[in-house]
Design an enzyme around this catalytic site. Sequence first.
Site, mmCIF file in Angstrom:
data_model
loop_
_atom_site.group_PDB
_atom_site.id
_atom_site.type_symbol
_atom_site.label_atom_id
_atom_site.label_comp_id
_atom_site.label_asym_id
_atom_site.label_seq_id
_atom_site.Cartn_x
_atom_site.Cartn_y
_atom_site.Cartn_z
ATOM 1 N N TYR A 73 77.133 69.781 42.517
ATOM 2 C CA TYR A 73 77.544 71.189 42.369
ATOM 3 C C TYR A 73 78.035 71.705 43.716
ATOM 4 C CZ TYR A 73 77.549 76.204 41.534
ATOM 5 O OH TYR A 73 77.942 77.519 41.444
ATOM 6 N N ASN B 7 87.284 82.047 37.821
ATOM 7 C CA ASN B 7 85.835 82.268 37.817
ATOM 8 C C ASN B 7 85.084 81.228 36.982
ATOM 9 O OD1 ASN B 7 83.250 84.020 37.664
ATOM 10 N ND2 ASN B 7 83.899 83.849 35.523
HETATM 11 P P1 NDP Z 1 77.883 82.245 33.362
HETATM 12 O O1 NDP Z 1 77.316 80.976 32.795
HETATM 13 O O2 NDP Z 1 77.271 83.522 32.958
HETATM 14 O O3 NDP Z 1 79.455 82.305 33.082
HETATM 15 C C1 NDP Z 1 80.272 81.169 33.197
HETATM 16 C C2 NDP Z 1 81.594 81.437 32.498
HETATM 17 O O4 NDP Z 1 82.427 80.291 32.679
HETATM 18 C C3 NDP Z 1 81.440 81.675 31.008
HETATM 19 O O5 NDP Z 1 82.250 82.737 30.615
HETATM 20 C C4 NDP Z 1 81.942 80.381 30.383
HETATM 21 O O6 NDP Z 1 82.593 80.675 29.163
HETATM 22 C C5 NDP Z 1 82.984 79.935 31.433
HETATM 23 N N1 NDP Z 1 83.222 78.509 31.351
HETATM 24 C C6 NDP Z 1 82.367 77.501 31.648
HETATM 25 N N2 NDP Z 1 82.935 76.323 31.398
HETATM 26 C C7 NDP Z 1 84.184 76.578 30.927
HETATM 27 C C8 NDP Z 1 85.261 75.769 30.482
HETATM 28 N N3 NDP Z 1 85.171 74.433 30.484
HETATM 29 N N4 NDP Z 1 86.393 76.357 30.064
HETATM 30 C C9 NDP Z 1 86.487 77.709 30.052
HETATM 31 N N5 NDP Z 1 85.517 78.535 30.467
HETATM 32 C C10 NDP Z 1 84.372 77.966 30.890
HETATM 33 O O7 NDP Z 1 77.790 82.045 34.945
HETATM 34 P P2 NDP Z 1 78.296 82.960 36.168
HETATM 35 O O8 NDP Z 1 78.946 84.179 35.710
HETATM 36 O O9 NDP Z 1 77.152 83.068 37.086
HETATM 37 O O10 NDP Z 1 79.336 81.955 36.804
HETATM 38 C C11 NDP Z 1 80.671 82.296 37.098
HETATM 39 C C12 NDP Z 1 81.104 81.543 38.338
HETATM 40 O O11 NDP Z 1 80.313 81.967 39.432
HETATM 41 C C13 NDP Z 1 80.933 80.033 38.259
HETATM 42 O O12 NDP Z 1 82.061 79.445 38.870
HETATM 43 C C14 NDP Z 1 79.679 79.767 39.079
HETATM 44 O O13 NDP Z 1 79.675 78.496 39.631
HETATM 45 C C15 NDP Z 1 79.804 80.850 40.139
HETATM 46 N N6 NDP Z 1 78.600 81.264 40.833
HETATM 47 C C16 NDP Z 1 77.492 81.693 40.156
HETATM 48 C C17 NDP Z 1 76.377 82.121 40.868
HETATM 49 C C18 NDP Z 1 75.116 82.529 40.192
HETATM 50 O O14 NDP Z 1 74.047 82.459 40.837
HETATM 51 N N7 NDP Z 1 75.146 83.012 38.981
HETATM 52 C C19 NDP Z 1 76.406 82.208 42.338
HETATM 53 C C20 NDP Z 1 77.616 81.726 42.931
HETATM 54 C C21 NDP Z 1 78.669 81.310 42.197
HETATM 55 P P3 NDP Z 1 82.453 79.808 27.824
HETATM 56 O O15 NDP Z 1 81.088 79.223 27.796
HETATM 57 O O16 NDP Z 1 82.737 80.808 26.741
HETATM 58 O O17 NDP Z 1 83.541 78.803 27.953
HETATM 59 C C1 8X3 Z 2 75.151 79.459 42.407
HETATM 60 C C2 8X3 Z 2 74.200 79.772 43.472
HETATM 61 O O1 8X3 Z 2 72.489 78.753 45.068
HETATM 62 O O2 8X3 Z 2 72.222 78.290 42.688
HETATM 63 O O3 8X3 Z 2 76.342 78.955 42.898
HETATM 64 O O4 8X3 Z 2 73.956 77.240 43.943
HETATM 65 S S1 8X3 Z 2 73.182 78.434 43.803
#
Ligand code: NDP
Ligand code: 8X3
Length: 252
Positions: free
Chosen positions: A153, A87
């Site tokens: 991205y 994730n």
């Molecule tokens: P958040 O920013 O809330 O969470 C991201 C998580 O990823 C955090 O726990 C962060 O932990 C961890 N992370 C980031 N970089 C690293 C790293 N280098 N090493 C270890 N952990 C890392 O975002 P989301 O929950 O929204 O995102 C989760 C996933 O869902 C991502 O892959 C994102 O691309 C994807 N996504 C999100 C969407 C949205 O609209 N929110 C829609 C579609 C997909 P920490 O900073 O403690 O390392």
């Molecule tokens: C996160 C959703 O539409 O901002 O992946 O790329 S979007």
Amino acid sequence: MKKTVLVTGATSGFGKAIATRFAKEGNDMIITGRREALLMELSAELRKKFKVEVLSLCFDVRDLEEVEFAISSLPEEWKDIDVLVNNAGLAVGLNPIHEGVIDDWERMIDTNVKGLLYMTRFVAPIMVSREKGHIINIGSVAGKEVYPMGNVYCGSKFAVDAITKGTRIDLVTHNIKVTHVAPGAADTEFSLVRFKGDKVRADGVYKGFKPLQAEDVAEVVYYVTTLPAHVSIHDIVVMPTAQASAVNFFKV
Ligand code: NDP
Ligand code: 8X3
């Protein structure tokens, strides 16, 4: 029967909600991220609320040595990972390609693509040796459709979709399920990270419609693990009702 579930990026957003959802069902959780204090907080909460075992591992998924060490040094009782949720990920910046910030590109590719690969490379052999397991990769609608200024991205998330398909093909003979979960807009720390702490800009992304909540995505991730052994969900796109595509929203 309870499982051992490893979730990367469990310090916020989807990862935290996914860890909570699985813990609620009595599963033992390995939670990871870079922010140790948040991992500690979540560990304590899950142990207290759901009486499950929790192992928190603080490392950066971009660091190959840290990933290898984290997985290879797992205590014996934690080695049998049943479910890996890749994730951890992020978007950084929203610029046209000719104005792209190279460091932003590196961070996205290193985290979303290489970090996911590193985790898979060290956890999949455990599943292969046990002839069972489930890998769930969190992609995005951005890995299904390209949108303006999404360039890198989107590229990283298209890569997640392709890598998920390749992983499934390679692991099918080992009885391992591989699922791609591709969410649309969700209100997490995602936009705050993308806009480098600009809260006004980040909040603006979710104005005028109800975005997905982290718990909605966690429910879908949990659901795909509840099906009979012979049933595998390959790919799920989960969107807010008010979002028809990467760029089409019904906003009021
Ligand atoms: P958040 O920013 O809330 O969470 C991201 C998580 O990823 C955090 O726990 C962060 O932990 C961890 N992370 C980031 N970089 C690293 C790293 N280098 N090493 C270890 N952990 C890392 O975002 P989301 O929950 O929204 O995102 C989760 C996933 O869902 C991502 O892959 C994102 O691309 C994807 N996504 C999100 C969407 C949205 O609209 N929110 C829609 C579609 C997909 P920490 O900073 O403690 O390392
Ligand atoms: C996160 C959703 O539409 O901002 O992946 O790329 S979007």
